[in-house]
Design an enzyme around this catalytic site. Sequence first.
Site, PDB file in Angstrom:
ATOM      1  N   ARG A  46       0.850  -1.196   0.000  1.00  0.00           N
ATOM      2  CA  ARG A  46       0.000   0.000   0.000  1.00  0.00           C
ATOM      3  C   ARG A  46       0.887   1.248   0.000  1.00  0.00           C
ATOM      4  O   ARG A  46       0.579   2.252  -0.628  1.00  0.00           O
ATOM      5  CB  ARG A  46      -0.948   0.013   1.214  1.00  0.00           C
ATOM      6  CG  ARG A  46      -1.736   1.308   1.282  1.00  0.00           C
ATOM      7  CD  ARG A  46      -2.923   1.332   2.241  1.00  0.00           C
ATOM      8  NE  ARG A  46      -2.906   0.376   3.306  1.00  0.00           N
ATOM      9  CZ  ARG A  46      -2.172   0.465   4.415  1.00  0.00           C
ATOM     10  NH1 ARG A  46      -1.387   1.518   4.610  1.00  0.00           N
ATOM     11  NH2 ARG A  46      -2.219  -0.477   5.315  1.00  0.00           N
ATOM     12  N   TYR A  98     -16.634  18.439 -14.343  1.00  0.00           N
ATOM     13  CA  TYR A  98     -16.890  17.000 -14.438  1.00  0.00           C
ATOM     14  C   TYR A  98     -17.890  16.610 -13.334  1.00  0.00           C
ATOM     15  O   TYR A  98     -17.695  16.945 -12.169  1.00  0.00           O
ATOM     16  CB  TYR A  98     -15.570  16.233 -14.277  1.00  0.00           C
ATOM     17  CG  TYR A  98     -15.765  14.736 -14.281  1.00  0.00           C
ATOM     18  CD1 TYR A  98     -16.099  14.069 -15.455  1.00  0.00           C
ATOM     19  CD2 TYR A  98     -15.652  13.994 -13.112  1.00  0.00           C
ATOM     20  CE1 TYR A  98     -16.310  12.696 -15.464  1.00  0.00           C
ATOM     21  CE2 TYR A  98     -15.857  12.620 -13.113  1.00  0.00           C
ATOM     22  CZ  TYR A  98     -16.194  11.983 -14.294  1.00  0.00           C
ATOM     23  OH  TYR A  98     -16.403  10.628 -14.293  1.00  0.00           O
ATOM     24  N   ASP A 170      -7.461  20.206 -13.314  1.00  0.00           N
ATOM     25  CA  ASP A 170      -7.804  18.875 -13.823  1.00  0.00           C
ATOM     26  C   ASP A 170      -7.411  18.880 -15.301  1.00  0.00           C
ATOM     27  O   ASP A 170      -8.051  19.514 -16.129  1.00  0.00           O
ATOM     28  CB  ASP A 170      -9.307  18.618 -13.639  1.00  0.00           C
ATOM     29  CG  ASP A 170      -9.708  17.211 -14.088  1.00  0.00           C
ATOM     30  OD1 ASP A 170      -8.998  16.620 -14.926  1.00  0.00           O
ATOM     31  OD2 ASP A 170     -10.750  16.713 -13.620  1.00  0.00           O
ATOM     32  N   LYS A 195      -8.425   8.116 -19.034  1.00  0.00           N
ATOM     33  CA  LYS A 195      -8.736   8.704 -20.334  1.00  0.00           C
ATOM     34  C   LYS A 195      -7.491   8.694 -21.236  1.00  0.00           C
ATOM     35  O   LYS A 195      -7.044   7.640 -21.604  1.00  0.00           O
ATOM     36  CB  LYS A 195      -9.321  10.107 -20.121  1.00  0.00           C
ATOM     37  CG  LYS A 195     -10.350  10.199 -18.960  1.00  0.00           C
ATOM     38  CD  LYS A 195     -11.623   9.428 -19.207  1.00  0.00           C
ATOM     39  CE  LYS A 195     -12.512   9.270 -17.981  1.00  0.00           C
ATOM     40  NZ  LYS A 195     -12.878  10.458 -17.253  1.00  0.00           N
TER      41      LYS A 195
HETATM   42  C1  LIG Z   1     -13.331  10.783 -15.956  1.00  0.00           C
HETATM   43  C2  LIG Z   1     -12.960  12.086 -15.340  1.00  0.00           C
HETATM   44  C3  LIG Z   1     -12.702  12.197 -13.963  1.00  0.00           C
HETATM   45  C4  LIG Z   1     -12.863  11.029 -13.007  1.00  0.00           C
HETATM   46  O1  LIG Z   1     -11.945  10.023 -13.246  1.00  0.00           O
HETATM   47  P1  LIG Z   1     -12.197   8.461 -12.954  1.00  0.00           P
HETATM   48  O2  LIG Z   1     -10.927   7.840 -13.390  1.00  0.00           O
HETATM   49  O3  LIG Z   1     -13.394   8.051 -13.734  1.00  0.00           O
HETATM   50  O4  LIG Z   1     -12.446   8.351 -11.478  1.00  0.00           O
HETATM   51  C5  LIG Z   1     -12.312  13.433 -13.471  1.00  0.00           C
HETATM   52  N1  LIG Z   1     -12.201  14.513 -14.281  1.00  0.00           N
HETATM   53  C6  LIG Z   1     -12.467  14.448 -15.604  1.00  0.00           C
HETATM   54  C7  LIG Z   1     -12.337  15.676 -16.436  1.00  0.00           C
HETATM   55  C8  LIG Z   1     -12.855  13.242 -16.178  1.00  0.00           C
HETATM   56  O5  LIG Z   1     -13.127  13.190 -17.488  1.00  0.00           O
END
Ligand SMILES: *Cc1c(COP(=O)(O)O)cnc(C)c1O
Length: 379
Positions: A46, A98, A170, A195
């Site tokens: 961990r 988001y 982000d 992504k």
């Molecule tokens: C998908 C996404 C998230 C969340 O990420 P996960 O890996 O699904 O938890 C946060 N910010 C943006 C802009 C996203 O597209």
Amino acid sequence: MKFATKVIHAGIEPDATSGAIMTPIFQTSTYVQDAPGVHKGFEYARTHNPTRHTLQNQLAALENGKYGICFASGLAATDAIAKLFNSGDHIISCNDLYGGTYRIFTKVFGKFGMDFSFVDMTNIVNIENAITAKTKLIWIETPTNPMLSIVDIEAVCALAKKHNLLVCVDNTFASPYLQTPLDLGADIVVHSATKYLGGHSDVIHGAVIVKDKTLAEQLYFLQNACGAVPGPQDCFLILRGIKTLHIRVQRACENAAKIAAFLQSHPKIASVNYPGIPTHKGYDIAKRQMRDFGAMISFSLKDDSIEAANKILSSTALFSLAESLGGVESLIGHPATMTHASIPLAERLKTGVVDSLIRLSVGIEDVEDLIEDLKNAIG
Ligand SMILES: *Cc1c(COP(=O)(O)O)cnc(C)c1O
């Protein structure tokens, strides 16, 4: 080192025991010690894992940061960042955010006495007006989802410095190939590596990247103390995905520019949201702070109805109807009934998410095939 070299080499060494050029998946929970407290830097998985360690170093290099901290998902990364703050603290964020970030802020951290404001960040005055004595962080998302608005990272960071606030960006929609917010003055970068970084729609993963040692120590503490760590195989998949990040994103951007131009010229389409269109409100800022304009597009129809949108959404053959983005395959989605279904109608319309709005995540297929697919579906 230039970006295309970094994705292959930065932070990556051949395995010390075997010479394996690819970072092995260290599928272990613990490490044998030579004597109590005498070990090779790894005690319990961990806290430390060599596969994760390599990925963290690589991500730090890609974002021009110093420290990478990986999590089990993008939202687990967001969770850790929010836990840097205390009950009573105030965070300012975008109104076009988001959905999962909005949910964890309001429904989870709101419950523990944290306070949030959601403002239109394309006008910096809105941010300045929202700052109070309790404000600690400005949370930027750019380009935004699904309107593809652009926030001026450098300008927001300058405002934040004046008020002694931290800035988190982000960077999921852009990826570090297109945008490196730490270079523009941001303190924290967060990714849903699910992504573009992973890029193959086969893993859920998140990461935080910072320059500051104290912030990094707090985040490593939270990573270990709260335990939302990614498994080593997931880290391996992100490492593997990153090796082609620049090529994938570059091709996806080229495809997206051509698709945006096609959509603009289509008689049934009312408006196209893509930062690469010179009349887009954020075009000049995007040109300055991004290497290219990204591969996300949204558009609305002259017949602004859910039915008209549904007809297109159910007729594409190559664009798959699905949530998520950033994979090699093209996806199509309907924010009003999918990602933004939980947002009250008036709120949704205010940010521009009309009934017929359709969102595309453009992949790396042949662009002529993609345009043909859209042509057939739109009719
Ligand atoms: C998908 C996404 C998230 C969340 O990420 P996960 O890996 O699904 O938890 C946060 N910010 C943006 C802009 C996203 O597209």
